[in-house]
Every structure is written in C-alpha cells, then in structure tokens.
Write a protein that holds these residues in place. Structure first.
Motif, short mmCIF file in Angstrom:
data_model
loop_
_atom_site.label_atom_id
_atom_site.label_comp_id
_atom_site.label_asym_id
_atom_site.label_seq_id
_atom_site.Cartn_x
_atom_site.Cartn_y
_atom_site.Cartn_z
N ALA A 198 0.84 -1.20 0.00
CA ALA A 198 0.00 0.00 0.00
C ALA A 198 0.87 1.25 0.00
CB ALA A 198 -0.92 -0.01 1.22
N ASP A 199 2.07 1.11 0.56
CA ASP A 199 3.02 2.23 0.63
C ASP A 199 4.19 1.92 -0.29
OD1 ASP A 199 4.78 4.24 1.21
OD2 ASP A 199 4.90 3.84 3.36
N PHE B 149 3.13 -3.33 -8.62
CA PHE B 149 2.47 -2.03 -8.58
C PHE B 149 1.11 -2.13 -9.26
CE2 PHE B 149 7.01 -1.39 -8.46
CZ PHE B 149 7.20 -0.39 -7.51
N ASN B 150 0.11 -1.47 -8.68
CA ASN B 150 -1.22 -1.50 -9.32
C ASN B 150 -1.92 -0.15 -9.23
OD1 ASN B 150 -1.92 -1.36 -6.65
ND2 ASN B 150 -3.33 -3.12 -6.67
N ASN B 151 -1.15 0.93 -9.02
CA ASN B 151 -1.75 2.25 -8.92
C ASN B 151 -1.28 3.09 -10.10
OD1 ASN B 151 -2.27 5.08 -7.95
ND2 ASN B 151 -2.99 3.93 -6.15
N GLY C 13 5.99 7.48 -6.37
CA GLY C 13 5.33 6.39 -5.65
C GLY C 13 3.93 6.77 -5.20
N ASN C 14 3.41 5.94 -4.30
CA ASN C 14 2.04 6.09 -3.84
C ASN C 14 1.98 5.67 -2.37
OD1 ASN C 14 -1.08 6.03 -4.30
ND2 ASN C 14 -0.59 4.04 -3.42
N LYS C 15 1.18 6.38 -1.60
CA LYS C 15 0.97 6.00 -0.20
C LYS C 15 -0.51 6.10 0.12
CE LYS C 15 2.81 6.63 4.45
NZ LYS C 15 3.81 7.35 5.29
N ASN C 16 -1.13 4.94 0.29
CA ASN C 16 -2.56 4.87 0.62
C ASN C 16 -3.42 5.67 -0.36
OD1 ASN C 16 -2.01 3.29 2.96
ND2 ASN C 16 -1.49 5.16 4.09
#
Length: 237
Positions: free
Chosen positions: A37-38, A80-82, A117-120
């Motif tokens: 998720a992070d 990765f899926n975002n 990147g991505n966080k939540n």
C-alpha cells in the motif's frame, strides 16, 4: 531377474535422498510477490540494469528496473497496481505495473531516472533514482593476432572502476575464446590464442560497472551498467 542386494538398494536410496536434500538446500525459494500500500521510495530496494549495446543501429539502451519492499523481511518482489506509480528515464515515461521487472528503451547517452510512488492512494512527488554518466564509446579496432593470443585497442575509461571482458568467436560454431576480466581504463585488451577459430567472426568487448549502494532516496539502490561493442574479423589458422 536377480534381486539387488539389500545393502546396495539402501545405498542407492541414501544417495538419491542426499542428492535431493542437497538440491533443496542449495536452490533458494522464489521471491514472494507483494503489492504494498506504501510504495514511497524509502520503503523500496531497487535493482537497475543499464544495457548499452553500442552496435545497436537505433542507438537505444535498455534499462530494467526491479523493486522489493522493506515492509517485510522475506525476499520479495514488489508489484504495482496504482496509476500514479511511474518512472521517467531519459524523458521516457512508463507507468509501473504488476510485473517482476520493468523495461524501458531510452536514447543512448547519460542515464537518469526519477520515480513517483504512492501511499494509501495518494500520489507522491517525484524523487531522483540515479544519474549515471555515459562511459566511453569502446570503438574496438581490428585485433592484432599472434600464435600466443590477440590484442585489441579500444577507447579506455578515465578510471579503473569498471571491468572489461573480451571474447572471440567465429561463425563456424567452433568453441569461443574468452579472456580475463581486466580494468576498463587500459586502452588495450589482450586475450588468449585464437588458433581454434576460422573464417568470419567477431571480437566482443563487454564493460561492466557495478554500484551496490548508490546514494539515493531509496532504502537501497544497486545499479549495473553494461556496455557491449564488437568488431568483425577474419580468422586464419
């Protein structure tokens, strides 16, 4: 049919069991696949391979990226899926996907990548991954061949941080001749005898540079930079 002696059967079983045990002990398990998720840079280890084929007519270099997360102790591959997880290398942008590796084809030259990147569910700002200055065009020349071996001039690096490996081949499928790894700043590579080669062939030079703990915003960054170049030759016995 004669029955095998019991001791022999037991011995064979033990040998087979030992072989299976050794194989099981030496074969590492495949990394587990996780989708964190992070995916902020500080939670990721990254392995990068820059493959620069200097003979390529499109003047493109292949950059391959693989990620793992530090959120778990087990050896893993981060997926990765975002849609806001992406990299940009030499102006080439690519969204990261559910894949164990990510491949980009970029113009040859200096190499730099940034990462988002991505966080939540929240997109994070781009951070620099690495900046690698291009090494010399190897430009191997026609080799000098004697009964003791071959030597080939090339454009050296300014330092000895990388290694160079030479290999001679022919098109008749004779066994290739490979030399030893040496520092890439010598300007002349010397290899063993090529008396077993005949007709048309090539000498290939492979330069390898490795940075195992490159300073970056990531938990760990390892970069391997490989340059390939060759020259055509005519082998005579």
């Amino acid at each position: 049919m004669r029955r095998k002696p019991r001791a022999l059967v037991l011995a064979l079983c033990c040998v087979a069991l030992f072989a299976c045990t050794v194989q099981a002990a030496t074969d590492p398990p495949d990394p587990i696949k996780v989708t964190p998720a992070d995916t902020s840079s500080g939670t990721l280890d990254v392995e990068v391979t820059i493959l620069e084929n200097q003979d390529a007519t499109d003047h493109k270099t292949t950059i391959t990226l693989s990620f793992s997360t530090t959120a778990i102790d087990e050896q893993n591959t981060a997926l990765f899926n975002n849609p806001n997880e992406e990299v940009i290398c030499n102006t080439v942008k690519q969204q990261l996907a559910v894949s164990v590796s990510h491949v980009l084809h970029v113009p040859r030259g200096d190499y730099s990548c940034v990462y988002s990147g991505n966080k939540n569910g929240v997109a994070l700002p781009y951070v620099r991954m690495f900046v690698i200055r291009a090494r010399s065009e190897l430009s191997p020349q026609l080799p000098t061949v004697t009964r003791d071996g071959f030597s080939i001039e090339y454009t050296p690096d300014s330092d000895g941080m990388c290694t160079l490996l030479g290999k001679a081949e022919d098109k008749a499928q004779d066994p290739p001749v490979q030399g030893k790894q040496v520092p890439s700043n010598l300007g002349v590579y010397s290899g063993p005898s090529t008396s077993g080669l005949r007709g048309e062939g090539d000498v290939f030079l492979t330069r390898t540079c490795i940075w195992q703990n490159l300073p970056s915003a990531f938990a760990r960054m390892e970069v391997t930079y490989v340059s390939l170049a060759s020259v055509e030759v005519e082998w005579t016995r």
